[in-house]
Design a protein around this motif. Sequence first.
Motif, PDB file in Angstrom:
ATOM      1  N   GLY A  21       0.794  -1.216   0.000  1.00  0.00           N
ATOM      2  CA  GLY A  21       0.000   0.000   0.000  1.00  0.00           C
ATOM      3  C   GLY A  21       0.827   1.266   0.000  1.00  0.00           C
ATOM      4  N   ALA A  22       2.144   1.133  -0.001  1.00  0.00           N
ATOM      5  CA  ALA A  22       3.018   2.311   0.075  1.00  0.00           C
ATOM      6  C   ALA A  22       3.260   2.954  -1.290  1.00  0.00           C
ATOM      7  N   ILE A  23       2.999   2.220  -2.367  1.00  0.00           N
ATOM      8  CA  ILE A  23       3.243   2.733  -3.713  1.00  0.00           C
ATOM      9  C   ILE A  23       1.952   3.338  -4.244  1.00  0.00           C
ATOM     10  N   ARG A  24       1.967   4.619  -4.502  1.00  0.00           N
ATOM     11  CA  ARG A  24       0.762   5.322  -4.946  1.00  0.00           C
ATOM     12  C   ARG A  24       0.847   5.801  -6.386  1.00  0.00           C
ATOM     13  N   GLU A  45      -6.374  -1.229  -2.591  1.00  0.00           N
ATOM     14  CA  GLU A  45      -7.256  -0.524  -1.659  1.00  0.00           C
ATOM     15  C   GLU A  45      -8.132  -1.510  -0.898  1.00  0.00           C
ATOM     16  N   GLN A  46      -8.545  -2.579  -1.557  1.00  0.00           N
ATOM     17  CA  GLN A  46      -9.347  -3.596  -0.871  1.00  0.00           C
ATOM     18  C   GLN A  46      -8.500  -4.356   0.152  1.00  0.00           C
ATOM     19  N   VAL A  47      -7.242  -4.613  -0.188  1.00  0.00           N
ATOM     20  CA  VAL A  47      -6.344  -5.256   0.771  1.00  0.00           C
ATOM     21  C   VAL A  47      -6.161  -4.363   1.991  1.00  0.00           C
ATOM     22  N   LYS A  48      -6.003  -3.075   1.771  1.00  0.00           N
ATOM     23  CA  LYS A  48      -5.848  -2.139   2.885  1.00  0.00           C
ATOM     24  C   LYS A  48      -7.074  -2.148   3.788  1.00  0.00           C
ATOM     25  N   ILE A  59     -10.762 -12.433   1.589  1.00  0.00           N
ATOM     26  CA  ILE A  59      -9.588 -12.015   0.812  1.00  0.00           C
ATOM     27  C   ILE A  59      -9.674 -12.552  -0.604  1.00  0.00           C
ATOM     28  N   ASP A  60     -10.043 -13.811  -0.756  1.00  0.00           N
ATOM     29  CA  ASP A  60     -10.171 -14.395  -2.094  1.00  0.00           C
ATOM     30  C   ASP A  60     -11.255 -13.694  -2.908  1.00  0.00           C
ATOM     31  N   LEU A  85      -9.246  -4.635   4.216  1.00  0.00           N
ATOM     32  CA  LEU A  85      -9.284  -5.904   4.943  1.00  0.00           C
ATOM     33  C   LEU A  85      -8.252  -5.921   6.072  1.00  0.00           C
ATOM     34  N   ALA A  86      -7.072  -5.346   5.805  1.00  0.00           N
ATOM     35  CA  ALA A  86      -6.032  -5.291   6.830  1.00  0.00           C
ATOM     36  C   ALA A  86      -6.467  -4.404   7.997  1.00  0.00           C
ATOM     37  N   ALA A  87      -7.124  -3.310   7.677  1.00  0.00           N
ATOM     38  CA  ALA A  87      -7.604  -2.423   8.740  1.00  0.00           C
ATOM     39  C   ALA A  87      -8.609  -3.148   9.627  1.00  0.00           C
ATOM     40  N   ASP A  88      -9.489  -3.934   8.993  1.00  0.00           N
ATOM     41  CA  ASP A  88     -10.460  -4.710   9.771  1.00  0.00           C
ATOM     42  C   ASP A  88      -9.771  -5.732  10.672  1.00  0.00           C
ATOM     43  N   LYS A  89      -8.651  -6.266  10.189  1.00  0.00           N
ATOM     44  CA  LYS A  89      -7.917  -7.286  10.937  1.00  0.00           C
ATOM     45  C   LYS A  89      -7.001  -6.671  11.991  1.00  0.00           C
ATOM     46  N   GLY A  90      -6.724  -5.392  11.863  1.00  0.00           N
ATOM     47  CA  GLY A  90      -5.824  -4.747  12.801  1.00  0.00           C
ATOM     48  C   GLY A  90      -4.359  -4.999  12.510  1.00  0.00           C
ATOM     49  N   CYS A  91      -4.025  -5.148  11.233  1.00  0.00           N
ATOM     50  CA  CYS A  91      -2.635  -5.363  10.822  1.00  0.00           C
ATOM     51  C   CYS A  91      -2.352  -4.495   9.605  1.00  0.00           C
ATOM     52  N   SER A  92      -1.105  -4.489   9.149  1.00  0.00           N
ATOM     53  CA  SER A  92      -0.761  -3.713   7.962  1.00  0.00           C
ATOM     54  C   SER A  92      -1.105  -4.515   6.709  1.00  0.00           C
TER      55      SER A  92
END
Length: 330
Positions: free
Chosen positions: A214-217, A247-250, A306-307, A252-259
């Motif tokens: 998510g760091a590459i914009r 953006e969808q990975v971000k 995720i899938d 899902l990660a936010a929901d999980k509480g991880c990066s």
Amino acid sequence: MQTRTLGHNGPAVSALGLGCMGMSAFYGQHDDAESIATIHHALDRGLNLLDTADMYGPHTNEVLVGKAIRGRRRQAFIATKFGIVRDPDDPQARGVNGRPEYVRAACDASLQRLGIDTIDLYYQHRVDPGVPIEETVGAMAELVAAGKVRYLGLSEASGTTLERACKVHPIAALQSEFSLWTRDPQTNGMLAACRKLGVSLVAYSPLGRGFLTGAIRSPDDFDADDYRRTNPRFMGDNFARNLQLVEQVKALAADKGCSPAQLALAWVLAQGDDVLAIPGTRKRSRLDENLGALDVQLNEAELGAIDAAFPPDAAAGDRYVSSGMQMVNA
């Protein structure tokens, strides 16, 4: 440190390894001092699987890894590769060489650059279509008999080629690009062949060459000499489409509480105890973030989500431009 076994009755190595390629090549500017500090930090944290190759640099990455493990050899499990040949007059040109005499010479050169007596895991980087795999693996097996190599691996080899290779000598690991945006090993029979033959799958670029962090914009985030500027997945409309997936990975990660990086790595490791990952980084802070993925446990519902967000073949663009770096052999 969580460990996983390489192949049948093989060694236990860290479930997450460290891909060292970007410390010397392809990803723009690099800092040898920080890279060596990152390798030392990895060893301090219990990560022991260090991955390099003779074509990274070329050659300079093996020298760098050799410097980093000096005095700490017993803590490191060194994987390196041979077979891709770079043209000194054309940095973009690639060839493949799997001839037995080249295998022997390449191994001796890698040992010298690394400053070690034995390579722990020696891969054929790409299969040479002009040399039967039996001949190449036969030469690699001679290196094991000579004490120069402990375990053998292949990279981007098809299931059929892997089966032929295993008839010559046990293969501990098959390396392939494998991530949320490169699901090929699941769809082309490679992972199934590994499981049939008792071979571990080592996933390189499990963070989608950094994109899944998510760091590459923007493509402008890359240095002028970063090869991703010419990679199809980072160009034009493909970049924009892939950014939507990230953006969808971000989310899902936010929901999980991880990066996002931790979610992407946890997904790879969740594909089976016979799957390892070797994310690359040049910084200690990123290494610590990646290792945090070992604490992320994904349940069936989360894996399904995720899938659904990032199904196979969702990524836009080919993995590589046409070159000797691609692809899986027939």
